[in-house]
Design a protein around this motif. Structure first.
Motif, PDB file in Angstrom:
ATOM      1  N   PRO A   1       0.826  -1.214   0.000  1.00 32.33           N
ATOM      2  CA  PRO A   1       0.000   0.000   0.000  1.00 32.33           C
ATOM      3  C   PRO A   1       0.859   1.262   0.000  1.00 32.33           C
ATOM      4  CG  PRO A   1      -0.765  -1.571   1.649  1.00 32.33           C
ATOM      5  CD  PRO A   1       0.546  -2.078   1.155  1.00 32.33           C
TER       6      PRO A   1
ATOM      7  N   LYS B   1       0.835   5.320   0.895  1.00 35.64           N
ATOM      8  CA  LYS B   1       0.216   6.471   1.536  1.00 35.64           C
ATOM      9  C   LYS B   1       1.314   7.358   2.098  1.00 35.64           C
ATOM     10  CE  LYS B   1      -4.204   4.509   3.142  1.00 35.64           C
ATOM     11  NZ  LYS B   1      -5.056   4.285   4.345  1.00 35.64           N
ATOM     12  N   ALA B   2       0.964   8.629   2.327  1.00 38.01           N
ATOM     13  CA  ALA B   2       1.925   9.529   2.957  1.00 38.01           C
ATOM     14  C   ALA B   2       2.194   9.108   4.389  1.00 38.01           C
ATOM     15  CB  ALA B   2       1.415  10.964   2.917  1.00 38.01           C
ATOM     16  N   SER B   3       1.161   8.575   5.047  1.00 35.28           N
ATOM     17  CA  SER B   3       1.303   8.059   6.407  1.00 35.28           C
ATOM     18  C   SER B   3       0.168   7.076   6.660  1.00 35.28           C
ATOM     19  CB  SER B   3       1.270   9.196   7.441  1.00 35.28           C
ATOM     20  OG  SER B   3       0.020   9.875   7.394  1.00 35.28           O
ATOM     21  N   PHE B   4       0.329   6.257   7.692  1.00 36.96           N
ATOM     22  CA  PHE B   4      -0.674   5.260   8.025  1.00 36.96           C
ATOM     23  C   PHE B   4      -1.123   5.438   9.469  1.00 36.96           C
ATOM     24  CE2 PHE B   4       1.602   3.493   4.485  1.00 36.96           C
ATOM     25  CZ  PHE B   4       0.656   2.780   3.757  1.00 36.96           C
TER      26      PHE B   4
ATOM     27  N   GLU C   1      -3.731   0.842  10.948  1.00 35.03           N
ATOM     28  CA  GLU C   1      -3.255   0.263   9.690  1.00 35.03           C
ATOM     29  C   GLU C   1      -1.768  -0.103   9.743  1.00 35.03           C
ATOM     30  OE1 GLU C   1      -4.302   2.508   6.220  1.00 35.03           O
ATOM     31  OE2 GLU C   1      -6.301   2.995   6.983  1.00 35.03           O
TER      32      GLU C   1
ATOM     33  N   LYS D   1       6.843   3.131   7.404  1.00 34.54           N
ATOM     34  CA  LYS D   1       5.596   3.841   7.708  1.00 34.54           C
ATOM     35  C   LYS D   1       4.542   2.902   8.279  1.00 34.54           C
ATOM     36  CE  LYS D   1       6.027   7.300   3.981  1.00 34.54           C
ATOM     37  NZ  LYS D   1       5.476   7.703   2.651  1.00 34.54           N
ATOM     38  N   GLN D   2       4.549   1.649   7.828  1.00 39.02           N
ATOM     39  CA  GLN D   2       3.538   0.696   8.286  1.00 39.02           C
ATOM     40  C   GLN D   2       3.987  -0.121   9.490  1.00 39.02           C
ATOM     41  OE1 GLN D   2       2.183  -0.685   3.961  1.00 39.02           O
ATOM     42  NE2 GLN D   2       0.620  -1.064   5.497  1.00 39.02           N
TER      43      GLN D   2
END
Length: 397
Positions: free
Chosen positions: A174, A176-179, A183, A212-213
């Motif tokens: 995935p 995204k800029a941030s999670f 998530e 990030k994740q």
């Protein structure tokens, strides 16, 4: 207690019998010559993305044996059902041993780490996930990501045979800029992924996405050659820089005892370790090997989204102990130790029989990759270059 915290060795790693049975059943679904040819293609692809020295050595070896030359031009393999079965039969154990070692290190040093959620990126047949269930015993939900639909089908066969629930799959990471926290995953693992990516841009993008994740801990594992180490070292620095810019708490659990620049960067050495692995019967058959075991060389990184622990007890002090980055040189009545120190330097010290105990006894029993829990009792010499182990074996691939 100090000895247990310092250990990096777990003895010989043996692939779980249930996993071996599933692997054998998957290989049997295809004609054996086709699986062997698939394994050859995997091996050629791994050689093509390895060091130039390794490619040249294999080319010369094939010529001497009168065999077809390997396709050494750098390329990424397309994973069909044949390559997926070949990987399960002939390659699964190569990452199984190092992952088991890393997980057990984490358990010894952070016994309260009990991940409930996990992301396995570049999961292949799910080796990292099945091992995490076995070692931590706390997982409730897992996400396995692999580009190959055929490999994900193989993963589902393992899931059903091992009777593990709540394992989701998808093909892409995935973006995204941030999670948000819900998530993120307690444990994120990427095993032998960075060396499979085509360029540094992809690696940077992937490492940032994985970090990030990550809700708690990120584990990166790759081959134990110079290229594998460079990818791990670049990922390490990228995570440090990324976290510093965003004021994120983090510390490196292993192998480093610091967040400074890697002292092996730009040298002829590479930080890597070795795990002895029992070779499964199906692996011996596909490779035509008579050996019962092999040494799986690997480079790795374990990072946690927390500040480095304060020194309050022996367990927290272990996060400041140097790590032996070369096999100890054990001589008569003295032992040379080469380690990566908490100050960010490569250092050598000598421990003599005349030194206070248990320093000498521990030095005689020390092993490549162990932590060194004692302060130096002799002169410490800063090192700029270490002699690597004599020959780069194939099992780091």
């Amino acid at each position: 207690m100090a000895k247990q915290l310092a250990l990096n060795r777990i003895g010989i790693s043996i692939v779980d019998a249930r996993i071996q049975r599933v692997a054998e059943s998957i290989v049997k679904q295809h004609a054996r010559p086709n699986v062997k040819e698939g394994l050859r293609r995997i091996h050629d692809q791994l050689i093509s993305t390895g060091s130039l020295w390794l490619r040249e050595r294999h080319l010369k070896q094939r010529q001497q044996e009168g065999k077809p030359a390997p396709f050494t031009e750098q390329h990424i393999l397309s994973w069909s059902d044949i390559e997926s079965a070949a990987f399960v039969g002939g390659r699964l154990a190569v990452s199984y041993g190092p992952l088991e070692n890393i997980y057990q290190q984490i358990q010894r040093r952070i016994p309260d780490f009990s991940p409930k959620t996990m992301m396995d990126f570049g999961s292949g047949p799910g080796t990292a996930t099945w091992l995490a269930h076995k070692e931590f015993g706390s997982l409730e939900r897992s996400m396995c990501i692999d580009l190959s639909p055929d490999m994900l089908q193989v993963l589902k066969q393992f899931q059903e045979a091992l009777e593990i629930e709540k394992v989701d799959t998808q093909r892409f990471l995935p973006v995204k800029a941030s999670f948000p926290e819900e998530e993120q995953y307690d444990l994120v693992v990427a095993s032998h992924v960075l060396s499979e990516l085509p360029n540094d841009t992809n690696r940077t993008f992937t490492v940032e996405g994985l970090w990030k994740q990550t809700g708690d801990m990120l584990v990166l594992l790759d081959r134990g050659d110079a290229n594998g180490f460079n990818y791990i070292q670049q990922a390490r620095q990228r995570i440090i820089d990324f976290s510093a810019k965003r004021n994120l708490d983090m510390h490196i659990v292993g192998p480093c005892a610091h967040e400074k620049k890697c002292p092996m960067e730009g040298t002829s050495n590479w930080c890597h370790f070795s795990q002895r692995v029992r070779q499964p019967a199906i692996m011996r058959q596909l490779k035509g090997s008579k050996s019962d075991a092999f040494d799986s060389k690997y480079s790795y990184l374990v990072v946690r989204k927390q500040k480095r622990p304060e020194k309050t007890d022996l367990a927290s002090e272990s996060f400041y102990w140097p790590r032996l980055v070369m096999p100890p040189l054990k001589r008569k009545k003295h032992v040379f130790l080469d380690y990566c120190a908490p100050n960010g330097d490569l250092e050598r010290t000598v421990v003599q029989k005349s030194h206070p105990q248990p320093h000498y006894a521990d030095a005689r029993k020390s092993y490549w990759g162990d932590l060194w829990p004692h302060p130096p009792v002799a002169k410490v010499v800063k090192r700029t270059n270490l002699k690597p182990d004599d020959e780069e074996g194939d099992e780091h691939l």
